[in-house]
Design a protein around this motif. Structure first.
Motif, PDB file in Angstrom:
ATOM      1  N   LEU A  29       0.834  -1.208   0.000  1.00 51.45           N
ATOM      2  CA  LEU A  29       0.000   0.000   0.000  1.00 51.45           C
ATOM      3  C   LEU A  29       0.869   1.258   0.000  1.00 51.45           C
ATOM      4  O   LEU A  29       0.547   2.236  -0.693  1.00 51.45           O
ATOM      5  CB  LEU A  29      -0.958  -0.005   1.188  1.00 51.45           C
ATOM      6  CG  LEU A  29      -2.064  -1.062   1.105  1.00 51.45           C
ATOM      7  CD1 LEU A  29      -2.833  -1.136   2.417  1.00 51.45           C
ATOM      8  CD2 LEU A  29      -2.999  -0.775  -0.059  1.00 51.45           C
ATOM      9  N   ASP A  30       1.970   1.239   0.748  1.00 53.93           N
ATOM     10  CA  ASP A  30       2.899   2.374   0.717  1.00 53.93           C
ATOM     11  C   ASP A  30       3.432   2.577  -0.698  1.00 53.93           C
ATOM     12  O   ASP A  30       3.495   3.694  -1.204  1.00 53.93           O
ATOM     13  CB  ASP A  30       4.085   2.140   1.660  1.00 53.93           C
ATOM     14  CG  ASP A  30       3.705   2.134   3.125  1.00 53.93           C
ATOM     15  OD1 ASP A  30       2.733   2.826   3.495  1.00 53.93           O
ATOM     16  OD2 ASP A  30       4.386   1.444   3.904  1.00 53.93           O
ATOM     17  N   ARG A  31       3.807   1.485  -1.335  1.00 54.10           N
ATOM     18  CA  ARG A  31       4.335   1.571  -2.700  1.00 54.10           C
ATOM     19  C   ARG A  31       3.264   2.054  -3.679  1.00 54.10           C
ATOM     20  O   ARG A  31       3.562   2.835  -4.582  1.00 54.10           O
ATOM     21  CB  ARG A  31       4.911   0.228  -3.138  1.00 54.10           C
ATOM     22  CG  ARG A  31       6.183  -0.095  -2.366  1.00 54.10           C
ATOM     23  CD  ARG A  31       6.913  -1.315  -2.915  1.00 54.10           C
ATOM     24  NE  ARG A  31       8.152  -1.509  -2.205  1.00 54.10           N
ATOM     25  CZ  ARG A  31       9.266  -0.808  -2.408  1.00 54.10           C
ATOM     26  NH1 ARG A  31       9.285   0.137  -3.298  1.00 54.10           N
ATOM     27  NH2 ARG A  31      10.353  -1.050  -1.715  1.00 54.10           N
ATOM     28  N   ARG A  39       3.563   5.371  -5.980  1.00 54.14           N
ATOM     29  CA  ARG A  39       3.344   5.368  -7.437  1.00 54.14           C
ATOM     30  C   ARG A  39       2.345   6.445  -7.834  1.00 54.14           C
ATOM     31  O   ARG A  39       2.553   7.176  -8.805  1.00 54.14           O
ATOM     32  CB  ARG A  39       2.856   3.993  -7.900  1.00 54.14           C
ATOM     33  CG  ARG A  39       3.954   2.972  -8.075  1.00 54.14           C
ATOM     34  CD  ARG A  39       3.474   1.725  -8.807  1.00 54.14           C
ATOM     35  NE  ARG A  39       2.384   1.051  -8.137  1.00 54.14           N
ATOM     36  CZ  ARG A  39       2.536   0.156  -7.162  1.00 54.14           C
ATOM     37  NH1 ARG A  39       3.747  -0.153  -6.734  1.00 54.14           N
ATOM     38  NH2 ARG A  39       1.493  -0.423  -6.611  1.00 54.14           N
ATOM     39  N   GLU A  40       1.255   6.560  -7.074  1.00 56.78           N
ATOM     40  CA  GLU A  40       0.239   7.568  -7.393  1.00 56.78           C
ATOM     41  C   GLU A  40       0.765   8.979  -7.168  1.00 56.78           C
ATOM     42  O   GLU A  40       0.479   9.884  -7.955  1.00 56.78           O
ATOM     43  CB  GLU A  40      -1.040   7.327  -6.582  1.00 56.78           C
ATOM     44  CG  GLU A  40      -1.765   6.040  -6.944  1.00 56.78           C
ATOM     45  CD  GLU A  40      -2.173   5.954  -8.403  1.00 56.78           C
ATOM     46  OE1 GLU A  40      -2.518   6.995  -9.011  1.00 56.78           O
ATOM     47  OE2 GLU A  40      -2.144   4.842  -8.961  1.00 56.78           O
ATOM     48  N   LEU A  41       1.553   9.188  -6.118  1.00 57.95           N
ATOM     49  CA  LEU A  41       2.120  10.510  -5.864  1.00 57.95           C
ATOM     50  C   LEU A  41       3.123  10.897  -6.954  1.00 57.95           C
ATOM     51  O   LEU A  41       3.226  12.077  -7.309  1.00 57.95           O
ATOM     52  CB  LEU A  41       2.784  10.572  -4.490  1.00 57.95           C
ATOM     53  CG  LEU A  41       1.848  10.544  -3.288  1.00 57.95           C
ATOM     54  CD1 LEU A  41       2.654  10.522  -1.988  1.00 57.95           C
ATOM     55  CD2 LEU A  41       0.877  11.712  -3.300  1.00 57.95           C
ATOM     56  N   LEU A  42       3.855   9.918  -7.491  1.00 51.72           N
ATOM     57  CA  LEU A  42       4.752  10.212  -8.606  1.00 51.72           C
ATOM     58  C   LEU A  42       3.974  10.654  -9.838  1.00 51.72           C
ATOM     59  O   LEU A  42       4.417  11.518 -10.589  1.00 51.72           O
ATOM     60  CB  LEU A  42       5.609   8.991  -8.953  1.00 51.72           C
ATOM     61  CG  LEU A  42       6.806   8.741  -8.047  1.00 51.72           C
ATOM     62  CD1 LEU A  42       7.459   7.405  -8.387  1.00 51.72           C
ATOM     63  CD2 LEU A  42       7.808   9.878  -8.163  1.00 51.72           C
ATOM     64  N   ILE A  71      -6.377   3.197  -4.649  1.00 52.03           N
ATOM     65  CA  ILE A  71      -5.611   2.102  -4.044  1.00 52.03           C
ATOM     66  C   ILE A  71      -6.407   1.281  -3.044  1.00 52.03           C
ATOM     67  O   ILE A  71      -5.893   0.309  -2.492  1.00 52.03           O
ATOM     68  CB  ILE A  71      -4.306   2.609  -3.405  1.00 52.03           C
ATOM     69  CG1 ILE A  71      -4.586   3.506  -2.205  1.00 52.03           C
ATOM     70  CG2 ILE A  71      -3.430   3.306  -4.421  1.00 52.03           C
ATOM     71  CD1 ILE A  71      -3.358   3.794  -1.384  1.00 52.03           C
ATOM     72  N   GLY A  72      -7.656   1.678  -2.786  1.00 54.84           N
ATOM     73  CA  GLY A  72      -8.506   0.883  -1.907  1.00 54.84           C
ATOM     74  C   GLY A  72      -8.317   1.151  -0.423  1.00 54.84           C
ATOM     75  O   GLY A  72      -8.404   0.223   0.383  1.00 54.84           O
ATOM     76  N   LEU A  73      -8.061   2.400  -0.059  1.00 54.20           N
ATOM     77  CA  LEU A  73      -7.942   2.788   1.342  1.00 54.20           C
ATOM     78  C   LEU A  73      -8.859   3.976   1.610  1.00 54.20           C
ATOM     79  O   LEU A  73      -9.237   4.696   0.687  1.00 54.20           O
ATOM     80  CB  LEU A  73      -6.508   3.221   1.680  1.00 54.20           C
ATOM     81  CG  LEU A  73      -5.463   2.169   1.968  1.00 54.20           C
ATOM     82  CD1 LEU A  73      -4.129   2.847   2.271  1.00 54.20           C
ATOM     83  CD2 LEU A  73      -5.858   1.282   3.119  1.00 54.20           C
TER      84      LEU A  73
END
Length: 161
Positions: free
Chosen positions: A11-13, A17-20, A34-36
């Motif tokens: 989930l961190d990764r 990826r989304e922040l990049l 991401i489902g959170l």
């Protein structure tokens, strides 16, 4: 929740990826991707920031639209590699507003510098009035980039993409 050697789980990764892709993404949109929950996303981002993994958020500017159409890769060798010489050079190059990136290198060149210029004439002026006047410079070699192919802050493999 499996973690790798850096302490990041999947989930961190996914967040990284989304922040990049979009550092301005809302916590709501990020959570949907991401489902959170948005709260969980905000908490995880804060943890990533506190750990120094996310070191900031910045706009990506287009150099060409700012009139900087010429990218020059400059290899610089100093007369000495003593700490004082390196420190003096690094202080001086940090003041050069045309420098986009400067790396201390191993090998035959001491520094690899990326300069953004308007055109070749502008780079000639930068070379004569800034680079050649830096303290301790023994040799400067410049190469002009023809076209940028890839420009990533980190490779996708770093976040499991």
């Amino acid at each position: 929740m499996t973690q790798d050697s850096v302490g990041l789980d999947r989930l961190d990764r996914a967040i990284l990826r989304e922040l990049l892709r979009d550092a301005r993404i809302s916590h709501v949109a990020l959570g949907q991707r991401i489902g959170l929950s948005p709260t969980s996303c905000a908490r995880r981002i804060k943890i990533l920031e506190d750990a120094g993994i996310v070191a900031g958020h910045q706009a990506v500017l287009d150099p060409k639209r700012l009139g900087l159409s010429t990218t020059v890769i400059v290899r610089i060798s100093l007369q000495s590699q003593a700490d004082e010489a390196l420190d003096a050079f690094e202080r001086a190059i940090a003041a050069c507003s045309c420098v986009a990136r400067c790396l201390l290198m191993s090998g035959t060149d001491d520094y690899l510098v990326t300069v953004l210029a308007r055109d070749i004439e502008d780079f000639e002026d930068i070379h004569r009035r800034q680079l050649s006047r830096l303290p301790g410079v023994a040799r400067i070699q410049s190469s002009f980039a023809i076209r940028e192919v890839i420009n990533r802050p980190v490779p996708p493999s770093a976040v499991g993409a």
